[in-house]
Design a protein around this motif. Sequence first.
Motif, PDB file in Angstrom:
ATOM      1  N   SER A  56       0.661  -1.296  -0.179  1.00 18.80           N
ATOM      2  CA  SER A  56       0.219   0.454   0.097  1.00 18.80           C
ATOM      3  C   SER A  56       0.970   1.664  -0.253  1.00 18.80           C
ATOM      4  O   SER A  56       0.707   2.665  -0.263  1.00 18.80           O
ATOM      5  CB  SER A  56      -1.024   0.250   1.741  1.00 18.80           C
ATOM      6  OG  SER A  56      -0.280  -0.424   2.434  1.00 18.80           O
ATOM      7  N   HIS A  57       2.046   0.968   0.517  1.00 16.01           N
ATOM      8  CA  HIS A  57       3.152   2.012   0.640  1.00 16.01           C
ATOM      9  C   HIS A  57       3.762   2.630  -0.744  1.00 16.01           C
ATOM     10  O   HIS A  57       4.662   3.380  -0.889  1.00 16.01           O
ATOM     11  CB  HIS A  57       3.708   2.331   1.817  1.00 16.01           C
ATOM     12  CG  HIS A  57       3.084   2.243   2.927  1.00 16.01           C
ATOM     13  ND1 HIS A  57       2.298   3.138   3.232  1.00 16.01           N
ATOM     14  CD2 HIS A  57       2.920   1.639   3.423  1.00 16.01           C
ATOM     15  CE1 HIS A  57       1.802   3.433   4.468  1.00 16.01           C
ATOM     16  NE2 HIS A  57       2.297   1.958   5.030  1.00 16.01           N
ATOM     17  N   PHE A  58       3.641   1.110  -1.712  1.00 13.94           N
ATOM     18  CA  PHE A  58       4.743   1.279  -2.588  1.00 13.94           C
ATOM     19  C   PHE A  58       4.004   2.532  -4.358  1.00 13.94           C
ATOM     20  O   PHE A  58       2.466   2.330  -3.912  1.00 13.94           O
ATOM     21  CB  PHE A  58       4.792   0.407  -3.330  1.00 13.94           C
ATOM     22  CG  PHE A  58       5.566  -0.289  -4.686  1.00 13.94           C
ATOM     23  CD1 PHE A  58       6.753   0.016  -4.779  1.00 13.94           C
ATOM     24  CD2 PHE A  58       4.901  -0.400  -6.370  1.00 13.94           C
ATOM     25  CE1 PHE A  58       7.848   0.162  -5.773  1.00 13.94           C
ATOM     26  CE2 PHE A  58       5.851  -0.853  -7.413  1.00 13.94           C
ATOM     27  CZ  PHE A  58       7.339  -0.074  -6.856  1.00 13.94           C
ATOM     28  N   THR A  59       4.626   3.337  -4.222  1.00 12.30           N
ATOM     29  CA  THR A  59       4.436   4.430  -5.247  1.00 12.30           C
ATOM     30  C   THR A  59       5.771   3.517  -7.008  1.00 12.30           C
ATOM     31  O   THR A  59       6.715   4.068  -6.619  1.00 12.30           O
ATOM     32  CB  THR A  59       4.545   5.348  -5.400  1.00 12.30           C
ATOM     33  OG1 THR A  59       3.773   5.809  -3.999  1.00 12.30           O
ATOM     34  CG2 THR A  59       4.410   6.262  -6.531  1.00 12.30           C
ATOM     35  N   LEU A  60       5.705   3.564  -7.464  1.00  9.47           N
ATOM     36  CA  LEU A  60       6.392   3.214  -8.898  1.00  9.47           C
ATOM     37  C   LEU A  60       7.042   4.681  -9.404  1.00  9.47           C
ATOM     38  O   LEU A  60       6.259   5.494 -10.570  1.00  9.47           O
ATOM     39  CB  LEU A  60       5.623   2.384 -10.412  1.00  9.47           C
ATOM     40  CG  LEU A  60       6.760   2.184 -11.055  1.00  9.47           C
ATOM     41  CD1 LEU A  60       7.231   0.891 -10.662  1.00  9.47           C
ATOM     42  CD2 LEU A  60       5.499   1.438 -12.786  1.00  9.47           C
ATOM     43  N   THR A  61       8.524   4.639  -9.320  1.00  7.52           N
ATOM     44  CA  THR A  61       9.085   5.463  -9.742  1.00  7.52           C
ATOM     45  C   THR A  61      10.359   5.434 -10.177  1.00  7.52           C
ATOM     46  O   THR A  61      10.686   3.793  -9.821  1.00  7.52           O
ATOM     47  CB  THR A  61       8.842   6.560  -8.595  1.00  7.52           C
ATOM     48  OG1 THR A  61      10.411   5.896  -7.440  1.00  7.52           O
ATOM     49  CG2 THR A  61       7.694   7.030  -8.262  1.00  7.52           C
ATOM     50  N   PRO A  62      11.724   5.595 -10.836  1.00 13.07           N
ATOM     51  CA  PRO A  62      12.863   5.502 -10.747  1.00 13.07           C
ATOM     52  C   PRO A  62      13.053   4.890  -9.424  1.00 13.07           C
ATOM     53  O   PRO A  62      13.893   3.884  -9.618  1.00 13.07           O
ATOM     54  CB  PRO A  62      12.880   6.891 -11.819  1.00 13.07           C
ATOM     55  CG  PRO A  62      11.771   6.726 -12.557  1.00 13.07           C
ATOM     56  CD  PRO A  62      11.066   6.548 -11.148  1.00 13.07           C
ATOM     57  N   PHE A  63      13.053   5.617  -8.935  1.00 11.88           N
ATOM     58  CA  PHE A  63      14.449   5.537  -7.461  1.00 11.88           C
ATOM     59  C   PHE A  63      13.464   3.544  -6.566  1.00 11.88           C
ATOM     60  O   PHE A  63      14.034   2.603  -6.420  1.00 11.88           O
ATOM     61  CB  PHE A  63      13.540   6.217  -6.546  1.00 11.88           C
ATOM     62  CG  PHE A  63      14.672   5.517  -5.162  1.00 11.88           C
ATOM     63  CD1 PHE A  63      15.994   5.908  -5.054  1.00 11.88           C
ATOM     64  CD2 PHE A  63      13.487   5.759  -4.060  1.00 11.88           C
ATOM     65  CE1 PHE A  63      16.318   5.519  -4.185  1.00 11.88           C
ATOM     66  CE2 PHE A  63      13.950   5.555  -2.754  1.00 11.88           C
ATOM     67  CZ  PHE A  63      15.713   5.193  -2.785  1.00 11.88           C
ATOM     68  N   VAL A  65      12.261   1.598  -8.071  1.00 13.11           N
ATOM     69  CA  VAL A  65      12.549   0.211  -9.096  1.00 13.11           C
ATOM     70  C   VAL A  65      14.170  -0.302  -9.061  1.00 13.11           C
ATOM     71  O   VAL A  65      14.206  -1.121  -9.035  1.00 13.11           O
ATOM     72  CB  VAL A  65      12.127   0.523 -10.455  1.00 13.11           C
ATOM     73  CG1 VAL A  65      12.611  -0.319 -11.122  1.00 13.11           C
ATOM     74  CG2 VAL A  65      10.318   0.880 -10.914  1.00 13.11           C
ATOM     75  N   LEU A  66      13.987   1.382  -8.550  1.00 14.15           N
ATOM     76  CA  LEU A  66      15.787   0.536  -8.170  1.00 14.15           C
ATOM     77  C   LEU A  66      16.375   0.562  -6.738  1.00 14.15           C
ATOM     78  O   LEU A  66      16.733  -1.039  -6.988  1.00 14.15           O
ATOM     79  CB  LEU A  66      16.285   2.056  -8.579  1.00 14.15           C
ATOM     80  CG  LEU A  66      18.037   1.767  -7.943  1.00 14.15           C
ATOM     81  CD1 LEU A  66      18.787   1.143  -9.054  1.00 14.15           C
ATOM     82  CD2 LEU A  66      18.732   3.447  -7.745  1.00 14.15           C
ATOM     83  N   CYS A  67      15.431   0.129  -6.261  1.00 12.87           N
ATOM     84  CA  CYS A  67      15.782   0.012  -4.763  1.00 12.87           C
ATOM     85  C   CYS A  67      15.130  -1.335  -4.930  1.00 12.87           C
ATOM     86  O   CYS A  67      15.851  -2.630  -4.286  1.00 12.87           O
ATOM     87  CB  CYS A  67      14.215   0.559  -3.847  1.00 12.87           C
ATOM     88  SG  CYS A  67      15.585   2.399  -3.518  1.00 12.87           S
ATOM     89  N   LEU A  68      14.312  -1.809  -5.701  1.00 22.84           N
ATOM     90  CA  LEU A  68      13.672  -3.296  -6.075  1.00 22.84           C
ATOM     91  C   LEU A  68      14.690  -3.733  -6.654  1.00 22.84           C
ATOM     92  O   LEU A  68      14.847  -5.738  -6.205  1.00 22.84           O
ATOM     93  CB  LEU A  68      12.228  -3.661  -6.674  1.00 22.84           C
ATOM     94  CG  LEU A  68      10.876  -2.836  -5.596  1.00 22.84           C
ATOM     95  CD1 LEU A  68       9.719  -3.286  -6.816  1.00 22.84           C
ATOM     96  CD2 LEU A  68      10.984  -3.670  -4.956  1.00 22.84           C
ATOM     97  N   LEU A  69      15.235  -3.749  -7.593  1.00 28.19           N
ATOM     98  CA  LEU A  69      16.367  -3.888  -8.617  1.00 28.19           C
ATOM     99  C   LEU A  69      17.707  -4.780  -7.145  1.00 28.19           C
ATOM    100  O   LEU A  69      18.499  -6.026  -7.596  1.00 28.19           O
ATOM    101  CB  LEU A  69      17.333  -3.003  -9.616  1.00 28.19           C
ATOM    102  CG  LEU A  69      16.134  -3.476 -11.131  1.00 28.19           C
ATOM    103  CD1 LEU A  69      17.004  -2.625 -11.910  1.00 28.19           C
ATOM    104  CD2 LEU A  69      15.831  -4.711 -11.718  1.00 28.19           C
ATOM    105  N   LEU A  70      17.755  -3.898  -6.277  1.00 30.04           N
ATOM    106  CA  LEU A  70      18.507  -3.969  -5.519  1.00 30.04           C
ATOM    107  C   LEU A  70      17.686  -4.907  -4.280  1.00 30.04           C
ATOM    108  O   LEU A  70      19.051  -5.864  -3.667  1.00 30.04           O
ATOM    109  CB  LEU A  70      18.931  -2.690  -4.572  1.00 30.04           C
ATOM    110  CG  LEU A  70      19.985  -1.428  -5.611  1.00 30.04           C
ATOM    111  CD1 LEU A  70      19.836  -0.594  -3.974  1.00 30.04           C
ATOM    112  CD2 LEU A  70      20.831  -2.163  -5.923  1.00 30.04           C
ATOM    113  N   VAL A  71      16.724  -5.231  -4.137  1.00 28.80           N
ATOM    114  CA  VAL A  71      16.142  -6.365  -3.245  1.00 28.80           C
ATOM    115  C   VAL A  71      16.706  -7.624  -3.606  1.00 28.80           C
ATOM    116  O   VAL A  71      17.489  -8.413  -3.296  1.00 28.80           O
ATOM    117  CB  VAL A  71      14.760  -5.932  -3.206  1.00 28.80           C
ATOM    118  CG1 VAL A  71      14.495  -6.636  -2.824  1.00 28.80           C
ATOM    119  CG2 VAL A  71      14.843  -4.917  -1.498  1.00 28.80           C
ATOM    120  N   LEU A  72      16.510  -7.682  -5.068  1.00 27.49           N
ATOM    121  CA  LEU A  72      16.415  -8.511  -6.170  1.00 27.49           C
ATOM    122  C   LEU A  72      17.925  -9.164  -5.750  1.00 27.49           C
ATOM    123  O   LEU A  72      18.742 -10.242  -5.472  1.00 27.49           O
ATOM    124  CB  LEU A  72      16.333  -8.918  -7.550  1.00 27.49           C
ATOM    125  CG  LEU A  72      14.760  -8.386  -7.612  1.00 27.49           C
ATOM    126  CD1 LEU A  72      13.930  -8.384  -9.017  1.00 27.49           C
ATOM    127  CD2 LEU A  72      14.126  -9.660  -6.930  1.00 27.49           C
TER     128      LEU A  72
END
Length: 191
Positions: A56-63, A65-72
Amino acid sequence: MLIYTLLFTVAAYLLYFLYDWYTVKNPAFSVSHWFFPLGTIFVVIATGFLLCQSVSHFTLTPFSVLCLLLVLLFGWFLFDSLVLSLPKGTYTEPDAPRTVFRGRMYALCRHPGVLWYCCMYLALWAAAPSFTGAIACFALCLGNVLYMLLQDRWTFPAVFSDYEDYKKETPLFFPNRVSIRQCIASYCHKL
């Protein structure tokens, strides 16, 4: 959801502590071999609750997406640290003579799993920042850091015959220039 995340986190690290306790004090206690995998399942459940509250706190932004890539990426490094980097039989042959494995991620620091685990949760929180998410991520990381300190000071010196030498050569948690070079060389040598 936060309360469930915290409850499963506390339960997971209590199980990890019990696993270490019996590994050192009474390795023949066969039920204790279930404590570690059950603790890991509890961490996965706690993470599931964290993800549910973070959506519910997620907003699709370049930042984000970068953070999600770092999670992976950090998740892959965590998997590499705990599964791929260790020699065959590390988990399946606990009664064999035990010496520290010093290659790959374990040349980087003594507890690479904790390093990548904390980086992964920090990136997850950064992807969908919230106060409750920060508390959940902090609890998960704090549990892991406390568990690392227990292992570094008590469990591993009792389990590994050469752990004191390893402590002198390799940083605890934060890699340095020498350990980064040794880690890279270890991976390159395997190619």
